[in-house]
Design an enzyme around this catalytic site. Structure first.
Site, PDB file in Angstrom:
ATOM      1  N   LYS A 192       0.843  -1.180   0.000  1.00 35.31           N
ATOM      2  CA  LYS A 192       0.000   0.000   0.000  1.00 35.31           C
ATOM      3  C   LYS A 192       0.895   1.254   0.000  1.00 35.31           C
ATOM      4  O   LYS A 192       2.050   1.140   0.396  1.00 35.31           O
ATOM      5  CB  LYS A 192      -0.947  -0.023   1.200  1.00 35.31           C
ATOM      6  CG  LYS A 192      -0.232   0.054   2.568  1.00 35.31           C
ATOM      7  CD  LYS A 192      -0.630   1.283   3.324  1.00 35.31           C
ATOM      8  CE  LYS A 192       0.508   2.023   3.836  1.00 35.31           C
ATOM      9  NZ  LYS A 192       0.907   1.988   5.150  1.00 35.31           N
ATOM     10  N   HIS A 248      -0.670  -5.275   5.875  1.00 37.74           N
ATOM     11  CA  HIS A 248      -0.116  -6.152   6.914  1.00 37.74           C
ATOM     12  C   HIS A 248      -0.985  -6.183   8.167  1.00 37.74           C
ATOM     13  O   HIS A 248      -0.842  -7.075   8.996  1.00 37.74           O
ATOM     14  CB  HIS A 248       1.336  -5.782   7.247  1.00 37.74           C
ATOM     15  CG  HIS A 248       1.501  -4.608   8.148  1.00 37.74           C
ATOM     16  ND1 HIS A 248       1.422  -3.309   7.710  1.00 37.74           N
ATOM     17  CD2 HIS A 248       1.754  -4.523   9.481  1.00 37.74           C
ATOM     18  CE1 HIS A 248       1.608  -2.488   8.727  1.00 37.74           C
ATOM     19  NE2 HIS A 248       1.811  -3.192   9.820  1.00 37.74           N
ATOM     20  N   LYS A 297      -2.095  -9.291  11.265  1.00 42.30           N
ATOM     21  CA  LYS A 297      -1.924  -9.146  12.720  1.00 42.30           C
ATOM     22  C   LYS A 297      -2.913 -10.086  13.401  1.00 42.30           C
ATOM     23  O   LYS A 297      -4.118 -10.021  13.136  1.00 42.30           O
ATOM     24  CB  LYS A 297      -2.231  -7.711  13.155  1.00 42.30           C
ATOM     25  CG  LYS A 297      -1.115  -6.714  12.846  1.00 42.30           C
ATOM     26  CD  LYS A 297      -1.541  -5.333  13.363  1.00 42.30           C
ATOM     27  CE  LYS A 297      -0.566  -4.263  12.944  1.00 42.30           C
ATOM     28  NZ  LYS A 297       0.414  -3.899  13.937  1.00 42.30           N
ATOM     29  N   GLU A 315       0.113   6.745  17.342  1.00 42.22           N
ATOM     30  CA  GLU A 315       1.447   6.185  17.558  1.00 42.22           C
ATOM     31  C   GLU A 315       2.353   7.197  18.247  1.00 42.22           C
ATOM     32  O   GLU A 315       2.243   8.401  18.010  1.00 42.22           O
ATOM     33  CB  GLU A 315       2.079   5.803  16.227  1.00 42.22           C
ATOM     34  CG  GLU A 315       1.316   4.727  15.489  1.00 42.22           C
ATOM     35  CD  GLU A 315       1.928   4.446  14.129  1.00 42.22           C
ATOM     36  OE1 GLU A 315       2.608   3.425  13.994  1.00 42.22           O
ATOM     37  OE2 GLU A 315       1.743   5.267  13.221  1.00 42.22           O
ATOM     38  N   ASP A 324      -1.918   6.812   4.610  1.00 38.38           N
ATOM     39  CA  ASP A 324      -0.984   5.874   5.232  1.00 38.38           C
ATOM     40  C   ASP A 324      -1.704   4.882   6.150  1.00 38.38           C
ATOM     41  O   ASP A 324      -1.354   3.705   6.193  1.00 38.38           O
ATOM     42  CB  ASP A 324       0.065   6.661   6.032  1.00 38.38           C
ATOM     43  CG  ASP A 324       1.118   5.752   6.648  1.00 38.38           C
ATOM     44  OD1 ASP A 324       1.658   4.904   5.921  1.00 38.38           O
ATOM     45  OD2 ASP A 324       1.409   5.899   7.860  1.00 38.38           O
ATOM     46  N   HIS A 355      -5.248   0.512   6.404  1.00 39.22           N
ATOM     47  CA  HIS A 355      -5.373  -0.389   7.553  1.00 39.22           C
ATOM     48  C   HIS A 355      -6.697  -0.251   8.313  1.00 39.22           C
ATOM     49  O   HIS A 355      -7.353  -1.234   8.632  1.00 39.22           O
ATOM     50  CB  HIS A 355      -4.235  -0.134   8.544  1.00 39.22           C
ATOM     51  CG  HIS A 355      -2.867  -0.229   7.935  1.00 39.22           C
ATOM     52  ND1 HIS A 355      -2.529  -1.194   7.030  1.00 39.22           N
ATOM     53  CD2 HIS A 355      -1.749   0.519   8.113  1.00 39.22           C
ATOM     54  CE1 HIS A 355      -1.252  -1.046   6.691  1.00 39.22           C
ATOM     55  NE2 HIS A 355      -0.761  -0.008   7.324  1.00 39.22           N
ATOM     56  N   LYS A 391       0.404  10.544  14.346  1.00 37.01           N
ATOM     57  CA  LYS A 391       1.805  10.322  14.713  1.00 37.01           C
ATOM     58  C   LYS A 391       2.170  11.290  15.835  1.00 37.01           C
ATOM     59  O   LYS A 391       1.556  12.359  15.970  1.00 37.01           O
ATOM     60  CB  LYS A 391       2.714  10.624  13.524  1.00 37.01           C
ATOM     61  CG  LYS A 391       2.507   9.723  12.321  1.00 37.01           C
ATOM     62  CD  LYS A 391       3.344   8.476  12.422  1.00 37.01           C
ATOM     63  CE  LYS A 391       3.294   7.661  11.138  1.00 37.01           C
ATOM     64  NZ  LYS A 391       3.561   6.245  11.365  1.00 37.01           N
TER      65      LYS A 391
END
Ligand code: BG6
Length: 459
Positions: free
Chosen positions: A136, A166, A170, A204, A223, A228, A327
């Site tokens: 991605k 990804h 998980k 994060e 992102d 996700h 972030k």
């Protein structure tokens, strides 16, 4: 192991890049060490003019403790690297000379270069059964994703195309399936009659971490949310699939995403974009995002994004889904919180805090929590909140190991299907357009804070 054990080759385009070192090779090392992959030739190609030792060192470092495990050691021993311009057919042809067995090509490249490399592959004779594995963001919008999909299916059939997310590798994310569909007690309550709202947060305590080359063009919305978090939303909202057959399962997630749109339709009301300014994050002093190396302030890239979405199905109509990812946020919260409606009424005579029940699915720490209200302690007629907690066990493999296993096994279950990739862009496009047109001003939050004011989040 469901692959037939015959030799395969993984060719990584973009092998000298950050993604390959940080995520892809460590995942591969773990998969090989677990004995879950076929005998594998690993070929790397990148723009850097690396010699064999440099590449060998890169793979060895990334395999870490797995480097000595039998199959990983064998792959490490034989791995090769070639410097190449992967947008040129002649370079790609040269790379294919080293292929042994079924080929998987992993595009660890920015979307524009991936598209060019795919165009160049039209002039190359790809071995039959070649799998194409794409990172991605998949395209840059629904039109470019659709164009890329058309191009890819000229190269290989859809079932050989693995669009990697990804998060689908998980184990905690996959736990949503077990939680919802292997228990009687939650699923009957997961609908608009009982759920007041859902917050899906992935904040994060990482900042740019030297990734300006990629991140400053992507931003938090593309992102994290467009990719996700929408995949998690699909798992949370899909109907019970009849089986985990890839076709059935992905029809289910596609249906949920097709029903998803911006809450109220107005990006000014239902989205927020923000970027961090200088601040202390843990023991690191961060500069303003716009002063980070490689950032172009004119792009107005957001480092935190929020969207409120509606899933317009019978089950979920009227329930807001608030998605957010940022972030450089102090509390690195990573969870989905389902907030239930309050009980119709409390019996007279019971008093005290009577907040709603909440089911929290944590994506790191990986845990499940259920907030309740009960009597006591102390005065039995005074209510108190309690929380039941359970830790999710870790998966056997890291997420990239899990998704690579699907690639080598020709099992597209954990790969994003072409139409789903386009839907995910369709959902965010009214917002990206409004942001681009300046209709939603970018706001700021200090690095190391909890994020901007005026958040849409409920919890
Ligand atoms: C990546 C994003 O896809 O996912 C990163 O590009 C983000 O910005 C990362 O930090 C989060 O995933 P994980 O697995 O590291 O929690």
């Amino acid at each position: 192991m469901t692959n037939d054990g015959s030799a395969q080759t993984l060719l990584i385009l973009g092998a000298s890049g950050d993604l390959t070192a940080r995520l892809l090779l460590p995942g591969l090392g773990a998969l090989l060490a677990a004995g879950d992959a076929p005998p594998l030739t690993l070929l790397g190609a990148g723009t850097e003019d690396w010699d064999a030792d440099r590449w060998h060192q890169r793979v060895s470092d990334a395999f870490g403790d797995h480097r000595e495990a039998g199959p990983a050691a064998k792959t490490l021993e034989n791995t090769r690297y070639r410097s190449a311009d992967v947008t040129r057919p002649e370079d790609l042809r040269r790379l294919l000379e080293d292929v042994d067995g079924t080929l998987s090509i992993f595009f660890a490249l920015p979307p524009a270069v991936t598209a060019k490399a795919c165009e160049a592959l039209l002039d190359v004779d790809l071995p039959k059964g070649t799998r194409l594995v794409l990172e991605k963001p998949f395209g840059t919008g629904s039109a470019s994703a659709a164009a890329l999909n058309r191009l890819l299916t000229r190269l290989t059939p859809e079932e050989k195309i693995h669009r990697i997310d990804h998060f689908l590798g998980k184990s905690t994310v996959l736990n949503i399936l077990g939680l919802r569909f292997a228990n009687r007690i939650f699923e009957p309550l997961l609908n608009s009659e009982h759920v007041a709202g859902v917050d899906l947060v992935f904040d994060e305590d990482l900042a740019l971490e030297g990734r300006a080359g990629y991140y400053d063009k992507a931003g938090a919305l593309a992102d994290m949310i467009q990719s996700h978090l929408l995949q998690i939303l699909a798992l949370l909202t899909m109907e019970a699939p009849q089986s985990l057959d890839a076709g059935v399962f992905r029809d289910g997630t596609a249906e949920a995403l097709r029903a998803t749109r911006l809450w109220g339709g107005d990006p000014k009301q239902s989205s927020l974009r923000a970027r961090y300014t200088a601040g202390k994050l843990g023991d690191r002093q961060l500069p303003d995002y716009v002063d980070e190396d490689g950032v172009d302030p004119a792009r107005e890239t957001e480092t935190l994004a929020e969207l409120v979405l509606a899933v317009d199905t019978w089950r979920w109509a009227g329930v807001p889904f608030r998605l957010r990812s940022g972030k450089a946020v102090a509390n690195s919260r990573k969870e989905a919180v389902i907030t239930f409606k309050e009980p119709q009424r409390l019996p007279d005579g019971l008093s005290g805090p009577d907040g709603p029940n909440r089911l929290r699915i944590g994506f790191g720490p990986d845990r499940l929590e259920l907030d309740f209200t009960i009597n006591g302690p102390g005065d039995p007629f005074v209510l108190d909140p309690i929380t039941l907690r359970a830790d999710f066990g870790p998966g056997d493999l890291p997420p990239y190991g899990e998704v690579l296993r699907g690639v080598f096994d020709d099992e597209p279950l954990l790969s994003v299907r072409g139409d789903v990739a386009e839907q995910c862009w369709r959902i965010v496009e009214p917002v990206t357009k409004a942001w681009h047109d300046g209709e939603v001003p970018i706001v700021e939050y200090p690095a190391g804070s909890d994020g901007p004011e005026n958040s849409h989040l409920d919890v």
